[in-house]
Design a protein around this motif. Structure first.
Motif, PDB file in Angstrom:
ATOM      1  N   GLN A 208       0.822  -1.208   0.000  1.00 37.96           N
ATOM      2  CA  GLN A 208       0.000   0.000   0.000  1.00 37.96           C
ATOM      3  C   GLN A 208       0.857   1.260   0.000  1.00 37.96           C
ATOM      4  O   GLN A 208       0.744   2.105  -0.894  1.00 37.96           O
ATOM      5  N   TYR A 209       1.701   1.428   1.033  1.00 35.59           N
ATOM      6  CA  TYR A 209       2.402   2.713   1.128  1.00 35.59           C
ATOM      7  C   TYR A 209       3.474   2.884   0.058  1.00 35.59           C
ATOM      8  O   TYR A 209       3.759   4.012  -0.361  1.00 35.59           O
ATOM      9  N   SER A 210       4.048   1.778  -0.433  1.00 34.51           N
ATOM     10  CA  SER A 210       5.052   1.930  -1.487  1.00 34.51           C
ATOM     11  C   SER A 210       4.398   2.305  -2.814  1.00 34.51           C
ATOM     12  O   SER A 210       4.899   3.168  -3.547  1.00 34.51           O
ATOM     13  N   SER A 211       3.256   1.672  -3.135  1.00 38.40           N
ATOM     14  CA  SER A 211       2.577   1.999  -4.390  1.00 38.40           C
ATOM     15  C   SER A 211       2.006   3.409  -4.360  1.00 38.40           C
ATOM     16  O   SER A 211       2.055   4.130  -5.362  1.00 38.40           O
ATOM     17  N   TYR A 212       1.505   3.840  -3.206  1.00 38.86           N
ATOM     18  CA  TYR A 212       1.012   5.213  -3.095  1.00 38.86           C
ATOM     19  C   TYR A 212       2.162   6.210  -3.260  1.00 38.86           C
ATOM     20  O   TYR A 212       2.015   7.234  -3.926  1.00 38.86           O
ATOM     21  N   ALA A 213       3.300   5.907  -2.648  1.00 42.08           N
ATOM     22  CA  ALA A 213       4.448   6.808  -2.768  1.00 42.08           C
ATOM     23  C   ALA A 213       4.917   6.901  -4.220  1.00 42.08           C
ATOM     24  O   ALA A 213       5.210   7.991  -4.723  1.00 42.08           O
ATOM     25  N   LEU A 214       4.969   5.761  -4.903  1.00 42.38           N
ATOM     26  CA  LEU A 214       5.389   5.750  -6.301  1.00 42.38           C
ATOM     27  C   LEU A 214       4.383   6.465  -7.194  1.00 42.38           C
ATOM     28  O   LEU A 214       4.731   6.977  -8.260  1.00 42.38           O
ATOM     29  N   ALA A 215       3.122   6.517  -6.747  1.00 40.55           N
ATOM     30  CA  ALA A 215       2.084   7.223  -7.497  1.00 40.55           C
ATOM     31  C   ALA A 215       2.025   8.700  -7.132  1.00 40.55           C
ATOM     32  O   ALA A 215       1.174   9.432  -7.643  1.00 40.55           O
ATOM     33  N   GLY A 216       2.923   9.129  -6.241  1.00 39.29           N
ATOM     34  CA  GLY A 216       2.971  10.535  -5.872  1.00 39.29           C
ATOM     35  C   GLY A 216       2.082  10.924  -4.711  1.00 39.29           C
ATOM     36  O   GLY A 216       1.802  12.104  -4.499  1.00 39.29           O
ATOM     37  N   ILE A 217       1.619   9.909  -3.930  1.00 38.05           N
ATOM     38  CA  ILE A 217       0.761  10.190  -2.778  1.00 38.05           C
ATOM     39  C   ILE A 217       1.356   9.508  -1.535  1.00 38.05           C
ATOM     40  O   ILE A 217       0.752   8.587  -0.961  1.00 38.05           O
ATOM     41  N   PRO A 218       2.538   9.909  -1.087  1.00 42.01           N
ATOM     42  CA  PRO A 218       3.145   9.264   0.082  1.00 42.01           C
ATOM     43  C   PRO A 218       2.366   9.585   1.350  1.00 42.01           C
ATOM     44  O   PRO A 218       1.887  10.707   1.521  1.00 42.01           O
ATOM     45  N   TYR A 219       2.211   8.586   2.233  1.00 45.07           N
ATOM     46  CA  TYR A 219       1.461   8.853   3.460  1.00 45.07           C
ATOM     47  C   TYR A 219       2.044   8.162   4.697  1.00 45.07           C
ATOM     48  O   TYR A 219       1.705   8.511   5.820  1.00 45.07           O
ATOM     49  N   MET A 220       2.917   7.179   4.519  1.00 40.48           N
ATOM     50  CA  MET A 220       3.497   6.524   5.690  1.00 40.48           C
ATOM     51  C   MET A 220       4.783   5.791   5.328  1.00 40.48           C
ATOM     52  O   MET A 220       5.119   5.634   4.149  1.00 40.48           O
ATOM     53  N   ALA A 221       5.471   5.353   6.362  1.00 39.41           N
ATOM     54  CA  ALA A 221       6.640   4.491   6.231  1.00 39.41           C
ATOM     55  C   ALA A 221       6.726   3.696   7.529  1.00 39.41           C
ATOM     56  O   ALA A 221       6.012   3.979   8.486  1.00 39.41           O
ATOM     57  N   VAL A 222       7.580   2.708   7.548  1.00 37.61           N
ATOM     58  CA  VAL A 222       7.766   1.895   8.751  1.00 37.61           C
ATOM     59  C   VAL A 222       9.078   2.308   9.401  1.00 37.61           C
ATOM     60  O   VAL A 222      10.138   2.212   8.778  1.00 37.61           O
ATOM     61  N   GLY A 223       8.984   2.776  10.633  1.00 32.47           N
ATOM     62  CA  GLY A 223      10.149   3.350  11.303  1.00 32.47           C
ATOM     63  C   GLY A 223      11.337   2.427  11.439  1.00 32.47           C
ATOM     64  O   GLY A 223      12.479   2.886  11.498  1.00 32.47           O
ATOM     65  N   ARG A 224      11.095   1.117  11.465  1.00 32.32           N
ATOM     66  CA  ARG A 224      12.230   0.203  11.632  1.00 32.32           C
ATOM     67  C   ARG A 224      13.061   0.062  10.364  1.00 32.32           C
ATOM     68  O   ARG A 224      14.101  -0.586  10.383  1.00 32.32           O
ATOM     69  N   ASN A 225      12.582   0.663   9.258  1.00 33.12           N
ATOM     70  CA  ASN A 225      13.403   0.646   8.043  1.00 33.12           C
ATOM     71  C   ASN A 225      13.113   1.877   7.194  1.00 33.12           C
ATOM     72  O   ASN A 225      12.472   1.785   6.148  1.00 33.12           O
ATOM     73  N   MET A 226      13.586   3.017   7.654  1.00 30.89           N
ATOM     74  CA  MET A 226      13.453   4.235   6.879  1.00 30.89           C
ATOM     75  C   MET A 226      14.621   5.163   7.199  1.00 30.89           C
ATOM     76  O   MET A 226      15.315   4.980   8.196  1.00 30.89           O
ATOM     77  N   ALA A 227      14.832   6.108   6.327  1.00 30.17           N
ATOM     78  CA  ALA A 227      15.891   7.097   6.520  1.00 30.17           C
ATOM     79  C   ALA A 227      15.369   8.445   6.069  1.00 30.17           C
ATOM     80  O   ALA A 227      14.474   8.531   5.230  1.00 30.17           O
ATOM     81  N   CYS A 228      15.921   9.506   6.648  1.00 28.48           N
ATOM     82  CA  CYS A 228      15.521  10.847   6.222  1.00 28.48           C
ATOM     83  C   CYS A 228      16.659  11.816   6.499  1.00 28.48           C
ATOM     84  O   CYS A 228      17.575  11.527   7.275  1.00 28.48           O
ATOM     85  N   THR A 229      16.594  12.957   5.870  1.00 26.28           N
ATOM     86  CA  THR A 229      17.598  13.983   6.105  1.00 26.28           C
ATOM     87  C   THR A 229      17.285  14.690   7.423  1.00 26.28           C
ATOM     88  O   THR A 229      16.152  14.659   7.926  1.00 26.28           O
ATOM     89  N   ARG A 230      18.283  15.348   7.973  1.00 22.92           N
ATOM     90  CA  ARG A 230      18.062  16.109   9.208  1.00 22.92           C
ATOM     91  C   ARG A 230      17.051  17.232   8.969  1.00 22.92           C
ATOM     92  O   ARG A 230      16.202  17.502   9.823  1.00 22.92           O
ATOM     93  N   ALA A 231      17.124  17.843   7.789  1.00 28.75           N
ATOM     94  CA  ALA A 231      16.187  18.926   7.479  1.00 28.75           C
ATOM     95  C   ALA A 231      14.746  18.427   7.478  1.00 28.75           C
ATOM     96  O   ALA A 231      13.844  19.109   7.979  1.00 28.75           O
ATOM     97  N   ALA A 232      14.519  17.229   6.947  1.00 26.11           N
ATOM     98  CA  ALA A 232      13.174  16.656   6.923  1.00 26.11           C
ATOM     99  C   ALA A 232      12.691  16.370   8.341  1.00 26.11           C
ATOM    100  O   ALA A 232      11.529  16.627   8.683  1.00 26.11           O
TER     101      ALA A 232
END
Length: 217
Positions: free
Chosen positions: A44-68
Protein backbone atom coordinates in the motif's frame (compact mmCIF):
# COMPACT_ATOMS: atom_id res chain seq x y z
CA UNK A 1 24.77 -3.34 2.11
CA UNK A 2 21.67 -2.07 3.93
CA UNK A 3 23.23 1.30 4.65
CA UNK A 4 24.36 1.87 1.07
CA UNK A 5 20.93 1.03 -0.39
CA UNK A 6 19.04 3.21 2.07
CA UNK A 7 21.39 6.19 1.85
CA UNK A 8 21.84 6.19 -1.92
CA UNK A 9 18.53 8.00 -2.64
CA UNK A 10 19.45 10.70 -0.11
CA UNK A 11 22.61 11.43 -2.09
CA UNK A 12 20.43 11.68 -5.19
CA UNK A 13 18.31 14.44 -3.67
CA UNK A 14 15.52 12.56 -1.88
CA UNK A 15 14.58 13.58 1.65
CA UNK A 16 12.88 10.37 2.83
CA UNK A 17 13.65 6.73 2.03
CA UNK A 18 11.34 3.85 2.95
CA UNK A 19 12.33 0.20 2.83
CA UNK A 20 10.66 -3.10 3.65
CA UNK A 21 10.66 -3.97 7.35
CA UNK A 22 10.01 -7.70 7.44
CA UNK A 23 9.23 -9.88 10.45
CA UNK A 24 11.11 -13.07 11.26
CA UNK A 25 9.32 -16.34 10.49
CA UNK A 26 7.91 -18.38 13.35
CA UNK A 27 5.37 -21.23 13.27
CA UNK A 28 1.72 -20.43 13.82
CA UNK A 29 -1.25 -18.48 12.52
CA UNK A 30 -0.43 -15.23 14.33
CA UNK A 31 3.07 -14.95 12.89
CA UNK A 32 1.79 -15.73 9.39
CA UNK A 33 -0.89 -13.05 9.60
CA UNK A 34 1.56 -10.47 11.00
CA UNK A 35 3.91 -11.11 8.09
CA UNK A 36 1.02 -11.05 5.59
CA UNK A 37 -0.34 -7.77 6.98
CA UNK A 38 3.16 -6.26 6.99
CA UNK A 39 3.59 -7.24 3.34
CA UNK A 40 0.18 -5.80 2.49
CA UNK A 41 1.02 -2.54 4.26
CA UNK A 42 4.25 -2.25 2.29
CA UNK A 43 2.36 -2.82 -0.97
CA UNK A 44 0.00 0.00 0.00
CA UNK A 45 2.40 2.71 1.13
CA UNK A 46 5.05 1.93 -1.49
CA UNK A 47 2.58 2.00 -4.39
CA UNK A 48 1.01 5.21 -3.09
CA UNK A 49 4.45 6.81 -2.77
CA UNK A 50 5.39 5.75 -6.30
CA UNK A 51 2.08 7.22 -7.50
CA UNK A 52 2.97 10.54 -5.87
CA UNK A 53 0.76 10.19 -2.78
CA UNK A 54 3.15 9.26 0.08
CA UNK A 55 1.46 8.85 3.46
CA UNK A 56 3.50 6.52 5.69
CA UNK A 57 6.64 4.49 6.23
CA UNK A 58 7.77 1.89 8.75
CA UNK A 59 10.15 3.35 11.30
CA UNK A 60 12.23 0.20 11.63
CA UNK A 61 13.40 0.65 8.04
CA UNK A 62 13.45 4.24 6.88
CA UNK A 63 15.89 7.10 6.52
CA UNK A 64 15.52 10.85 6.22
CA UNK A 65 17.60 13.98 6.10
CA UNK A 66 18.06 16.11 9.21
CA UNK A 67 16.19 18.93 7.48
CA UNK A 68 13.17 16.66 6.92
CA UNK A 69 13.23 15.55 10.55
CA UNK A 70 13.41 19.11 11.85
CA UNK A 71 10.57 20.17 9.56
CA UNK A 72 8.39 17.28 10.78
CA UNK A 73 9.02 18.24 14.40
CA UNK A 74 7.35 21.59 13.73
CA UNK A 75 4.06 19.98 12.64
CA UNK A 76 1.07 20.35 14.93
CA UNK A 77 0.54 16.59 15.30
CA UNK A 78 4.12 15.73 16.27
CA UNK A 79 3.64 15.96 20.05
CA UNK A 80 0.09 14.61 20.16
CA UNK A 81 0.95 10.90 19.98
CA UNK A 82 3.45 8.76 21.90
CA UNK A 83 4.15 6.79 18.70
CA UNK A 84 3.64 7.06 14.96
CA UNK A 85 6.39 9.59 14.35
CA UNK A 86 7.36 7.69 11.17
CA UNK A 87 3.91 8.24 9.63
CA UNK A 88 3.69 11.81 10.91
CA UNK A 89 7.07 12.62 9.37
CA UNK A 90 5.98 11.35 5.96
CA UNK A 91 2.69 13.26 6.13
CA UNK A 92 4.40 16.46 7.17
CA UNK A 93 7.32 16.40 4.74
CA UNK A 94 6.87 13.95 1.86
CA UNK A 95 5.54 14.96 -1.53
CA UNK A 96 5.38 13.46 -5.02
CA UNK A 97 9.10 14.00 -5.64
CA UNK A 98 11.11 13.76 -2.42
CA UNK A 99 10.41 10.20 -1.19
CA UNK A 100 12.07 7.03 -2.47
CA UNK A 101 11.05 3.39 -2.06
CA UNK A 102 13.79 0.77 -1.75
CA UNK A 103 12.73 -2.86 -2.24
CA UNK A 104 16.13 -4.46 -2.80
CA UNK A 105 16.55 -7.50 -0.49
CA UNK A 106 19.87 -6.17 0.78
CA UNK A 107 17.94 -3.24 2.29
CA UNK A 108 15.43 -5.35 4.24
CA UNK A 109 15.34 -5.27 8.02
CA UNK A 110 14.09 -8.30 9.94
CA UNK A 111 12.48 -7.92 13.36
CA UNK A 112 10.92 -10.30 15.86
CA UNK A 113 7.11 -10.28 15.66
CA UNK A 114 4.77 -10.28 18.64
CA UNK A 115 4.20 -13.80 19.93
CA UNK A 116 0.78 -13.40 21.57
CA UNK A 117 -2.51 -12.11 20.19
CA UNK A 118 -2.90 -9.70 23.14
CA UNK A 119 0.48 -8.05 22.53
CA UNK A 120 -0.17 -7.81 18.80
CA UNK A 121 -3.62 -6.23 19.31
CA UNK A 122 -2.12 -3.56 21.58
CA UNK A 123 0.58 -2.88 18.98
CA UNK A 124 -1.98 -2.52 16.16
CA UNK A 125 -4.20 -0.23 18.22
CA UNK A 126 -1.19 2.05 18.71
CA UNK A 127 -0.13 1.91 15.07
CA UNK A 128 -3.59 2.54 13.63
CA UNK A 129 -4.24 5.54 15.89
CA UNK A 130 -1.91 7.61 13.68
CA UNK A 131 -4.24 7.32 10.69
CA UNK A 132 -6.46 10.17 11.88
CA UNK A 133 -3.59 12.56 11.09
CA UNK A 134 -3.29 11.48 7.45
CA UNK A 135 -4.28 13.94 4.75
CA UNK A 136 -7.99 13.87 3.80
CA UNK A 137 -7.27 12.57 0.29
CA UNK A 138 -5.24 9.68 1.68
CA UNK A 139 -7.90 8.77 4.24
CA UNK A 140 -10.57 8.74 1.54
CA UNK A 141 -8.52 6.53 -0.79
CA UNK A 142 -7.56 4.06 1.94
CA UNK A 143 -11.14 3.99 3.19
CA UNK A 144 -12.51 3.31 -0.29
CA UNK A 145 -10.02 0.49 -0.77
CA UNK A 146 -11.01 -1.19 2.51
CA UNK A 147 -14.73 -0.69 1.78
CA UNK A 148 -14.48 -2.09 -1.75
CA UNK A 149 -12.54 -5.08 -0.46
CA UNK A 150 -15.24 -5.82 2.13
CA UNK A 151 -18.06 -5.28 -0.36
CA UNK A 152 -16.52 -7.77 -2.79
CA UNK A 153 -16.58 -10.54 -0.18
CA UNK A 154 -19.93 -9.62 1.38
CA UNK A 155 -21.60 -9.36 -2.03
CA UNK A 156 -20.13 -12.70 -3.03
CA UNK A 157 -21.51 -14.48 0.05
CA UNK A 158 -24.95 -12.92 -0.44
CA UNK A 159 -25.11 -13.73 -4.16
CA UNK A 160 -24.18 -17.36 -3.53
CA UNK A 161 -27.67 -17.79 -2.04
CA UNK A 162 -29.43 -16.27 -5.04
CA UNK A 163 -30.05 -17.35 -8.66
CA UNK A 164 -26.97 -15.30 -9.57
CA UNK A 165 -24.56 -17.63 -7.81
CA UNK A 166 -22.91 -18.87 -11.01
CA UNK A 167 -21.83 -15.44 -12.39
CA UNK A 168 -20.87 -14.44 -8.83
CA UNK A 169 -18.63 -17.49 -8.53
CA UNK A 170 -17.09 -16.84 -11.94
CA UNK A 171 -16.44 -13.20 -11.10
CA UNK A 172 -14.82 -14.13 -7.76
CA UNK A 173 -12.59 -16.74 -9.41
CA UNK A 174 -11.42 -14.13 -11.93
CA UNK A 175 -10.88 -11.57 -9.17
CA UNK A 176 -8.91 -13.98 -6.96
CA UNK A 177 -6.69 -15.15 -9.83
CA UNK A 178 -5.77 -11.57 -10.66
CA UNK A 179 -5.43 -10.41 -7.03
CA UNK A 180 -3.53 -13.40 -5.72
CA UNK A 181 -1.37 -13.51 -8.84
CA UNK A 182 -0.25 -9.94 -8.22
CA UNK A 183 0.35 -10.81 -4.57
CA UNK A 184 2.44 -13.85 -5.45
CA UNK A 185 4.60 -11.85 -7.85
CA UNK A 186 5.32 -9.16 -5.27
CA UNK A 187 5.71 -11.63 -2.40
CA UNK A 188 8.35 -13.49 -4.41
CA UNK A 189 10.25 -10.25 -5.02
CA UNK A 190 10.20 -9.53 -1.29
CA UNK A 191 11.30 -13.05 -0.28
CA UNK A 192 7.89 -13.86 1.27
CA UNK A 193 6.86 -16.63 -1.12
CA UNK A 194 5.98 -18.95 1.78
CA UNK A 195 2.97 -16.75 2.49
CA UNK A 196 1.31 -17.85 -0.77
CA UNK A 197 -0.60 -20.67 0.94
CA UNK A 198 -2.17 -18.17 3.33
CA UNK A 199 -3.48 -15.78 0.64
CA UNK A 200 -7.06 -17.15 0.50
CA UNK A 201 -7.54 -17.15 4.29
CA UNK A 202 -5.92 -13.78 4.93
CA UNK A 203 -7.59 -12.10 1.97
CA UNK A 204 -10.90 -12.76 3.73
CA UNK A 205 -9.31 -12.23 7.14
CA UNK A 206 -8.28 -8.68 6.24
CA UNK A 207 -11.96 -7.73 5.99
CA UNK A 208 -12.53 -9.03 9.53
CA UNK A 209 -9.37 -7.22 10.66
CA UNK A 210 -10.72 -3.89 9.36
CA UNK A 211 -14.08 -4.34 11.08
CA UNK A 212 -12.39 -5.37 14.35
CA UNK A 213 -10.04 -2.38 14.42
CA UNK A 214 -12.54 0.13 13.01
CA UNK A 215 -12.71 2.20 16.26
CA UNK A 216 -8.95 2.78 16.09
CA UNK A 217 -8.78 3.27 12.31
Amino acid sequence: SWLEEMVKPLHEGKEIVAGYGAYRYAPGLLNAFIRWETLHTFFQYSSYALAGIPYMAVGRNMACTRAAFEKARQSAAWTKLPSGDDDLLVNAVADANNMAIVSDPTAFTISAAKSTWADWIKQKQRHLSTGKYYKPKTKILLGLYAMSHALVWLSFFILMFTPFYKPALLAMVFRCCAYWGAWLFQASRLKEKKLALWFPLFDLGWMIYNFAFLPYI
